[in-house]
Design an enzyme around this catalytic site. Structure first.
Site, mmCIF file in Angstrom:
data_model
loop_
_atom_site.group_PDB
_atom_site.id
_atom_site.type_symbol
_atom_site.label_atom_id
_atom_site.label_comp_id
_atom_site.label_asym_id
_atom_site.label_seq_id
_atom_site.Cartn_x
_atom_site.Cartn_y
_atom_site.Cartn_z
ATOM 1 N N SER A 129 -5.474 -0.272 -3.907
ATOM 2 C CA SER A 129 -6.826 0.056 -3.463
ATOM 3 C C SER A 129 -7.859 -0.953 -3.948
ATOM 4 O O SER A 129 -8.984 -0.980 -3.438
ATOM 5 C CB SER A 129 -7.212 1.458 -3.951
ATOM 6 O OG SER A 129 -7.251 1.518 -5.362
ATOM 7 N N HIS A 130 -7.520 -1.791 -4.939
ATOM 8 C CA HIS A 130 -8.454 -2.811 -5.413
ATOM 9 C C HIS A 130 -7.883 -4.220 -5.249
ATOM 10 O O HIS A 130 -8.416 -5.174 -5.809
ATOM 11 C CB HIS A 130 -8.809 -2.567 -6.883
ATOM 12 C CG HIS A 130 -9.748 -1.420 -7.065
ATOM 13 N ND1 HIS A 130 -9.321 -0.108 -7.035
ATOM 14 C CD2 HIS A 130 -11.085 -1.379 -7.249
ATOM 15 C CE1 HIS A 130 -10.359 0.688 -7.208
ATOM 16 N NE2 HIS A 130 -11.436 -0.043 -7.334
ATOM 17 N N GLU A 174 -8.697 4.972 -3.049
ATOM 18 C CA GLU A 174 -7.447 5.704 -2.858
ATOM 19 C C GLU A 174 -7.546 6.650 -1.667
ATOM 20 O O GLU A 174 -6.568 6.857 -0.942
ATOM 21 C CB GLU A 174 -7.107 6.487 -4.131
ATOM 22 C CG GLU A 174 -6.842 5.619 -5.353
ATOM 23 C CD GLU A 174 -5.546 4.833 -5.241
ATOM 24 O OE1 GLU A 174 -4.736 5.140 -4.343
ATOM 25 O OE2 GLU A 174 -5.357 3.902 -6.042
#
Length: 340
Positions: A49-50, A190
């Site tokens: 997610s990053h 997320e």
């Protein structure tokens, strides 16, 4: 190729892809390297997610002109142990990277030091920022706000960002203990991954646009809100983050960031607060041994583990096996960088 097909990339290849795309989008070499580095560190640790998932957002901010891809951070010592970094509307990774040596030096000299980062666009995982400071022997805390995505406890209108915070503690001969968590029940990234993959989120993560509980990530993202973890306790922590990252630094609260943002999908402008403490300056020469005994006692309890252990396991694995990336994301990145 199906929508759920994946491609395997080595970390080096993923880094090269990210840097090339950022340069094509308008970053100079130094900013492209810093932004790519923090995304690949997230990928290496298993935090999709990053990782490269964020790259289209970075590029959208460059394309719209919201972010200056050639910005140079400016560091000012407000006091010997208080630093202020003006990001000049660039991406945050370069500002964080450049202030780190001065923050380390100040903490070692005075026992503790703080830095505020203003006029920077933050999109990255906080543990990547905290870990190098903890590796340098410093106890470290960091937090940043975002765009309104989470309702205060008892409400159903967004006011807080997901408002993450990270904490790092140095260890002897071992990786530092680092945790990084959102104030929300689940990080928005997320939830976005769940929506992309067609998966529900757990109960208690968010509400739909009418204020009803939902496990549909699209309902949360489309007019709904995230909920704080732990009810009123998580809500209070989210408020603490707003006050430190915006009230203390003078940069934007989450709602102010939203009012000023152009909606391009890239990171908003905001502030970040960093605190670094040298434990050796607080009167206990045996602090390292003492805290190791504590970590040993915690780890000895069946079913427990220190925060961050999964990240280190993933780091060792991906260094050899590379990372799995959705083919659709790779295609999007290549299209934006003009390669196809």
């Amino acid at each position: 190729m199906t929508d759920d097909a994946t491609l395997t990339l080595s970390l080096d290849d993923a880094r090269a892809l990210a840097e090339e795309a950022l340069r094509a989008g308008g970053c100079d070499d130094e900013n492209a390297r810093a932004v790519a580095d923090i995304m690949i560190r997230a990928e290496a640790d298993g935090c999709a997610s990053h990782g490269l998932f964020r790259l289209p957002g970075y590029m959208a901010a460059l394309e719209s002109g919201k972010v200056d891809g050639a910005a140079r951070p400016e560091i000012t010592h407000l006091l010997p142990s208080v630093l202020r970094v003006d990001g000049h509307c660039g991406f945050a990774p370069l500002a964080l990277e450049q202030v780190r040596p001065a923050l380390i030096d100040a903490a070692r000299t005075y026992g503790l030091a703080a830095a505020s980062i203003i006029r920077a666009h933050h999109f990255s995982a906080l543990w990547c920022e905290v870990e190098p400071l903890a590796e340098a022997g410093l106890c470290t805390f960091a937090c940043t706000a975002y765009l309104p995505a989470m309702a205060p406890h008892g409400g159903y209108r967004a006011l807080f960002g997901t408002n993450p915070m990270a904490f790092g503690w140095p260890r002897a001969g071992k990786p530092p203990m680092v945790f990084d968590q959102a104030s929300a029940a689940m990080a928005r990234g997320e939830v976005m991954i769940a929506a992309r993959d067609g998966q529900p989120v757990p109960e208690g993560v968010g509400l739909d646009a009418d204020g009803h509980p939902t496990t549909d990530p699209n309902a949360i993202l489309d007019g709904g809100v995230l909920l704080p973890f732990g009810g009123h306790k998580g809500s209070a922590i989210a408020m603490l983050v707003e006050l430190l990252a915006a009230g203390l630094t003078g940069d934007r609260f989450s709602y102010e960031a939203a009012e000023a943002d152009n909606g391009d999908g890239g990171p908003p402008r905001g502030g970040e607060f960093l605190l670094a403490i040298d434990p050796s300056k607080f009167g206990d020469p045996g602090w390292l041994k003492h805290t190791e005994a504590f970590f040993d006692r915690l780890s000895a309890i069946p079913g427990t583990r220190l925060p961050g252990q999964r990240r280190h396991d993933n780091r060792a694995r991906t260094a050899v096996s590379g990372i799995q990336m959705p083919s659709g994301l790779i295609q999007t990145i290549m299209e934006k960088s003009g390669k196809i």
